[in-house]
Each structure stands twice: as C-alpha cells, then as structure tokens.
Write a protein that holds these residues in place. Structure first.
Motif, PDB file in Angstrom:
ATOM      1  N   ILE A  82       2.333   8.053 -11.271  1.00  0.00           N
ATOM      2  CA  ILE A  82       2.909   6.760 -11.054  1.00  0.00           C
ATOM      3  C   ILE A  82       3.882   6.793 -10.238  1.00  0.00           C
ATOM      4  O   ILE A  82       4.036   5.347 -10.046  1.00  0.00           O
ATOM      5  CB  ILE A  82       3.492   7.188 -12.317  1.00  0.00           C
ATOM      6  N   PRO A  83       4.914   7.503  -9.524  1.00  0.00           N
ATOM      7  CA  PRO A  83       5.460   7.365  -8.398  1.00  0.00           C
ATOM      8  C   PRO A  83       5.677   6.738  -7.166  1.00  0.00           C
ATOM      9  O   PRO A  83       5.335   5.349  -6.645  1.00  0.00           O
ATOM     10  CB  PRO A  83       6.349   8.690  -8.291  1.00  0.00           C
ATOM     11  N   SER A  84       3.871   7.283  -7.467  1.00  0.00           N
ATOM     12  CA  SER A  84       2.861   6.334  -5.880  1.00  0.00           C
ATOM     13  C   SER A  84       3.017   5.159  -6.212  1.00  0.00           C
ATOM     14  O   SER A  84       3.368   4.271  -5.233  1.00  0.00           O
ATOM     15  CB  SER A  84       1.819   7.512  -5.706  1.00  0.00           C
TER      16      SER A  84
ATOM     17  N   VAL B 282       1.737  10.459  11.319  1.00  0.00           N
ATOM     18  CA  VAL B 282       0.842  10.194  10.342  1.00  0.00           C
ATOM     19  C   VAL B 282      -0.510  10.782  10.814  1.00  0.00           C
ATOM     20  O   VAL B 282      -1.519  10.490   9.573  1.00  0.00           O
ATOM     21  CB  VAL B 282       1.107   8.688  10.043  1.00  0.00           C
ATOM     22  N   SER B 283      -1.161  10.039  11.026  1.00  0.00           N
ATOM     23  CA  SER B 283      -2.163   9.824  11.370  1.00  0.00           C
ATOM     24  C   SER B 283      -3.164  11.394  12.106  1.00  0.00           C
ATOM     25  O   SER B 283      -4.274  11.665  10.882  1.00  0.00           O
ATOM     26  CB  SER B 283      -2.649   9.669  12.901  1.00  0.00           C
ATOM     27  N   GLY B 284      -2.219  12.643  12.217  1.00  0.00           N
ATOM     28  CA  GLY B 284      -2.687  13.671  11.790  1.00  0.00           C
ATOM     29  C   GLY B 284      -2.302  14.564  10.484  1.00  0.00           C
ATOM     30  O   GLY B 284      -3.409  15.169  10.313  1.00  0.00           O
ATOM     31  N   CYS B 285      -1.794  13.700   9.140  1.00  0.00           N
ATOM     32  CA  CYS B 285      -1.450  13.969   8.185  1.00  0.00           C
ATOM     33  C   CYS B 285      -2.256  13.569   7.301  1.00  0.00           C
ATOM     34  O   CYS B 285      -2.812  14.264   6.438  1.00  0.00           O
ATOM     35  CB  CYS B 285      -0.452  13.742   7.825  1.00  0.00           C
ATOM     36  N   LEU B 286      -3.007  12.586   7.636  1.00  0.00           N
ATOM     37  CA  LEU B 286      -3.678  11.986   7.234  1.00  0.00           C
ATOM     38  C   LEU B 286      -5.393  12.518   7.164  1.00  0.00           C
ATOM     39  O   LEU B 286      -5.959  12.273   6.235  1.00  0.00           O
ATOM     40  CB  LEU B 286      -4.275  10.050   7.578  1.00  0.00           C
TER      41      LEU B 286
ATOM     42  N   LEU C 258     -10.836  19.936  -8.912  1.00  0.00           N
ATOM     43  CA  LEU C 258      -9.863  19.266  -7.171  1.00  0.00           C
ATOM     44  C   LEU C 258     -10.418  18.226  -7.385  1.00  0.00           C
ATOM     45  O   LEU C 258      -9.457  17.902  -6.646  1.00  0.00           O
ATOM     46  CB  LEU C 258     -10.140  19.934  -6.178  1.00  0.00           C
ATOM     47  N   LEU C 259     -11.453  17.455  -7.391  1.00  0.00           N
ATOM     48  CA  LEU C 259     -11.646  15.852  -7.656  1.00  0.00           C
ATOM     49  C   LEU C 259     -10.945  14.656  -7.582  1.00  0.00           C
ATOM     50  O   LEU C 259     -10.078  14.410  -6.163  1.00  0.00           O
ATOM     51  CB  LEU C 259     -12.905  16.006  -8.563  1.00  0.00           C
ATOM     52  N   PRO C 260     -10.018  15.162  -8.226  1.00  0.00           N
ATOM     53  CA  PRO C 260      -8.951  14.068  -9.007  1.00  0.00           C
ATOM     54  C   PRO C 260      -7.975  13.639  -7.761  1.00  0.00           C
ATOM     55  O   PRO C 260      -7.401  13.550  -7.829  1.00  0.00           O
ATOM     56  CB  PRO C 260      -8.580  14.185 -10.222  1.00  0.00           C
ATOM     57  N   TYR C 261      -7.397  15.493  -7.728  1.00  0.00           N
ATOM     58  CA  TYR C 261      -6.227  16.115  -7.091  1.00  0.00           C
ATOM     59  C   TYR C 261      -6.261  15.448  -5.467  1.00  0.00           C
ATOM     60  O   TYR C 261      -6.115  14.417  -4.653  1.00  0.00           O
ATOM     61  CB  TYR C 261      -5.768  16.711  -7.164  1.00  0.00           C
ATOM     62  N   VAL C 262      -7.757  15.349  -5.185  1.00  0.00           N
ATOM     63  CA  VAL C 262      -8.485  14.888  -2.987  1.00  0.00           C
ATOM     64  C   VAL C 262      -8.629  13.399  -3.325  1.00  0.00           C
ATOM     65  O   VAL C 262      -8.277  12.736  -1.987  1.00  0.00           O
ATOM     66  CB  VAL C 262     -10.033  15.426  -3.393  1.00  0.00           C
ATOM     67  N   SER C 263      -9.007  13.026  -4.221  1.00  0.00           N
ATOM     68  CA  SER C 263      -8.600  11.233  -4.734  1.00  0.00           C
ATOM     69  C   SER C 263      -7.246  11.052  -4.023  1.00  0.00           C
ATOM     70  O   SER C 263      -7.364   9.787  -3.648  1.00  0.00           O
ATOM     71  CB  SER C 263      -9.963  11.341  -5.803  1.00  0.00           C
ATOM     72  N   ASP C 264      -6.902  11.731  -4.568  1.00  0.00           N
ATOM     73  CA  ASP C 264      -5.486  11.202  -5.397  1.00  0.00           C
ATOM     74  C   ASP C 264      -4.850  10.799  -3.893  1.00  0.00           C
ATOM     75  O   ASP C 264      -4.443   9.927  -3.587  1.00  0.00           O
ATOM     76  CB  ASP C 264      -4.286  11.326  -5.878  1.00  0.00           C
ATOM     77  N   GLY C 265      -4.895  12.634  -2.860  1.00  0.00           N
ATOM     78  CA  GLY C 265      -4.558  12.327  -1.399  1.00  0.00           C
ATOM     79  C   GLY C 265      -4.744  11.309  -0.911  1.00  0.00           C
ATOM     80  O   GLY C 265      -4.097  10.641  -0.064  1.00  0.00           O
TER      81      GLY C 265
ATOM     82  N   THR D 257      -6.025   8.218  -1.458  1.00  0.00           N
ATOM     83  CA  THR D 257      -5.114   6.815  -2.334  1.00  0.00           C
ATOM     84  C   THR D 257      -3.712   6.883  -1.997  1.00  0.00           C
ATOM     85  O   THR D 257      -3.633   5.916  -1.838  1.00  0.00           O
ATOM     86  CB  THR D 257      -5.809   6.747  -3.729  1.00  0.00           C
ATOM     87  N   LEU D 258      -2.849   7.721  -2.687  1.00  0.00           N
ATOM     88  CA  LEU D 258      -1.919   7.928  -2.573  1.00  0.00           C
ATOM     89  C   LEU D 258      -0.631   8.048  -1.449  1.00  0.00           C
ATOM     90  O   LEU D 258       0.521   7.905  -1.546  1.00  0.00           O
ATOM     91  CB  LEU D 258      -1.673   8.405  -4.187  1.00  0.00           C
ATOM     92  N   ILE D 259      -1.142   8.781  -0.725  1.00  0.00           N
ATOM     93  CA  ILE D 259      -0.325   9.316   0.550  1.00  0.00           C
ATOM     94  C   ILE D 259      -0.035   8.952   1.673  1.00  0.00           C
ATOM     95  O   ILE D 259       1.473   8.605   1.893  1.00  0.00           O
ATOM     96  CB  ILE D 259      -1.472  10.405   1.171  1.00  0.00           C
ATOM     97  N   HIS D 260      -0.609   7.452   1.888  1.00  0.00           N
ATOM     98  CA  HIS D 260       0.138   6.329   2.555  1.00  0.00           C
ATOM     99  C   HIS D 260       1.391   6.346   2.836  1.00  0.00           C
ATOM    100  O   HIS D 260       2.491   5.629   3.854  1.00  0.00           O
ATOM    101  CB  HIS D 260      -0.756   4.759   2.649  1.00  0.00           C
ATOM    102  N   PRO D 261       1.605   5.587   1.099  1.00  0.00           N
ATOM    103  CA  PRO D 261       3.569   4.847   1.017  1.00  0.00           C
ATOM    104  C   PRO D 261       4.059   6.404   1.185  1.00  0.00           C
ATOM    105  O   PRO D 261       5.660   5.812   1.849  1.00  0.00           O
ATOM    106  CB  PRO D 261       3.565   4.255  -0.195  1.00  0.00           C
ATOM    107  N   TRP D 262       3.907   7.255   1.391  1.00  0.00           N
ATOM    108  CA  TRP D 262       5.333   8.546   1.185  1.00  0.00           C
ATOM    109  C   TRP D 262       4.956   8.839   2.673  1.00  0.00           C
ATOM    110  O   TRP D 262       6.336   8.428   3.244  1.00  0.00           O
ATOM    111  CB  TRP D 262       4.349   9.771   0.406  1.00  0.00           C
ATOM    112  N   LEU D 263       4.087   9.079   4.066  1.00  0.00           N
ATOM    113  CA  LEU D 263       3.856   8.826   4.800  1.00  0.00           C
ATOM    114  C   LEU D 263       5.086   8.246   4.958  1.00  0.00           C
ATOM    115  O   LEU D 263       5.999   7.930   6.691  1.00  0.00           O
ATOM    116  CB  LEU D 263       2.425   9.389   5.627  1.00  0.00           C
TER     117      LEU D 263
END
Length: 301
Positions: free
Chosen positions: A14-16, A198-202, A236-243, A245-251
């Motif tokens: 939700i925050p993401s 950022v590229s390395g984290c992705l 782990l599937l939903p967490y990996v999918s969220d990673g 999908t949602l990591i970009h704004p935080w990075l």
C-alpha cells in the motif's frame, strides 16, 4: 482470507502504490492484476468466505474471458519486468562507457524500445489468451492457484531460458559497469553513480526472482508438490513479484537527493529541509521538479 502473509504483503504494498501515485503511475497493472492471479487466491482457504469465487472456476468448469486475460498479463509482465531491468543496466552501461553520446542514442531508439517491450511477450504467452483458465486448490497450503489448459511445462520451458539469458546478461553488464567505474581516473557525478547503484539493486531482485522461479519449476514436480521446497517457492512468489513491481519508487527516493527534495516540496512542504531562497522562489521549485522527473524517466530505462 486475511492471513499473516496477506497482511505482510499489504504492509509494504500500500505505501509503495501511494508512492507510485504520488510520483509516476508505473506498474499498477501488474500490482492490481496480482490480486486476481496470486494475492487473493493464495490467501483464501478451501472454505473461506471468498472461496466461492474460485470454486466456480474449476478444471471441470473452466473460464475464458476475463480470467485468461488476467493470467496472460501475469505471464507477460514477467517477460517485461525482466527486460526492463536489463534495459536499466544497459542504460547505465552506455552511460559509463559512452558518456558523451549515450543520451542522444537512447533518445533516438526510445520509441522503438517501447514498442518492442510491449510486443516481446506475445509470442510466448498468446496461447494463454486463447485457452481456458481455472483455479485449483492446493491441499498442502490450503489455498488456490491459477492454472490453464495450456501445458504449463511448455510455458515454463520458454520462460526459464529467457530468465536465465536476461539475468546472466544483466549480471555481465553490471559487473563491467562497476569495474569500469572503479578504473576511472576522473570522478563522475553523484547522480550518475547512484543510478548505477539502482541498477545493481534491481539486478539483485531479478536474481532472486529467477532463482525462485527456477526452483519452483525444476525442483518441484507432481511427486513432491507438497514438499517443503514447493511450499517455500509458492510462499515466496507474491513477495518476489512485489519486489519486481514495487521496488522502483523506493530506489528512486533512496538514491536521488533531488527526487527526495522535490517529493517533500510537492507533498510535505512544511517538513522539507530547503534553503530560504528555494522556498521563496517558485520558479526554482518548478525547475527542480522537472529535472527530477526527467532523471526518474532516465533511471527507468
């Protein structure tokens, strides 16, 4: 239906999504589609209140539209997300090796890249779009998962080599970029260095997603689908999918000082730590906003 796993995914999802809506509207299709294909089914037990939604779409009573379209999007976004991470690394790679010309080159090919990214998954996933789809109940986890009349082995036999090739290529590009950066005799800007981080984290998120998908396909089969490995991979599937999908704004906010300043000015001006000159100069504020948005667009490529 409201389980611990469902609650933990919402805790950061939700925050993401709020961050996405407050910055740029990206990956929302993937996120909301996952409620139909992953999030809600995996958190609904056989006799839960919401189970009637899935009991009406079984292998004996399969569905066509719109469930097949949602599952088509589910698989297609896997191809797109991996390729976008590869493009991010390639953008950083060209920035490091051809700093004087890379921007013009990317501007010329950008529209073609957009079309290619959209078309890329269709040859691999179109069979899902014309197939019947349904939900099956997994006894060991007491939840539901989406399946299709298309041979899943056929789908994964195309997906896994693609994941492996893209992940390995992305790794090589990132290693080359970091090595080149360490050998440079002149200093690059902090913004350029952070874009590389950022590229390395992705890439790390991409690697985890690749490993989890590979384990789920190669280690888990009909004989051990109720084993610990199977349960771990499915959990782990939903967490990996969220990673993915949602990591970009935080990075984006973590590595860009200008983006953080712009974000605070736009939504929390009372708490923004800026100088008096910036506070009283609206023209300068608009300039910061535009430059930050342009930087984010570049970072997404």
């Amino acid at each position: 239906m409201f389980t611990f796993k469902f609650g933990t995914t919402l805790l950061y999802s939700i925050p993401s999504m709020i961050l996405y809506l407050m910055t740029f509207l990206m990956n929302n299709i993937t996120f909301f589609n996952s409620f139909i294909t992953v999030r809600v089914p995996q958190n609904t037990c056989k006799d839960c209140i919401m189970s009637f939604l899935f009991k009406g779409h079984t292998a004996q009573n399969p569905s066509w539209f719109p469930l097949n379209f949602f599952y088509f999007i589910h698989f297609s976004m896997a191809y797109i997300q991996f390729f976008m991470i590869f493009l991010t690394s390639m953008n950083r790679f060209t920035m490091i090796f051809w700093s004087s010309t890379y921007e013009k080159a990317w501007n010329r090919v950008f529209k073609y890249i957009v079309v290619f990214v959209i078309v890329l998954p269709i040859p691999f996933t179109w069979t899902i779009l014309v197939s019947s789809t349904y939900y099956i109940h997994t006894e060991s986890l007491d939840c539901y998962t989406v399946s299709t009349s298309v041979n899943r082995e056929f789908l994964y036999n195309q997906l896994l080599p693609y994941f492996a090739i893209v992940t390995i290529t992305t790794a090589i590009i990132n290693i080359a970029s970091f090595y080149r950066l360490s050998c440079m005799t002149y200093k690059i800007s902090v913004a350029e260095r952070n874009l590389l981080f950022v590229s390395g984290c992705l890439f790390l998120v991409q690697l985890v997603a690749d490993v989890n998908t590979t384990i789920n396909r190669l280690v888990v089969n009909d004989n051990n689908k109720n084993s610990l490995w199977s349960q771990i991979a499915v959990t782990l599937l939903p967490y990996v999918s969220d990673g993915l999908t949602l990591i970009h704004p935080w990075l984006f906010l973590a590595f860009s000082t200008k983006a953080r300043r712009c974000f605070m000015l736009m939504y929390f001006p009372k708490h923004a730590k800026i100088g008096n000159a910036t506070t009283n100069n609206s023209t300068h504020f608009v300039s910061i906003t535009r430059r930050s948005q342009a930087q984010f667009n570049t970072s997404k490529l």
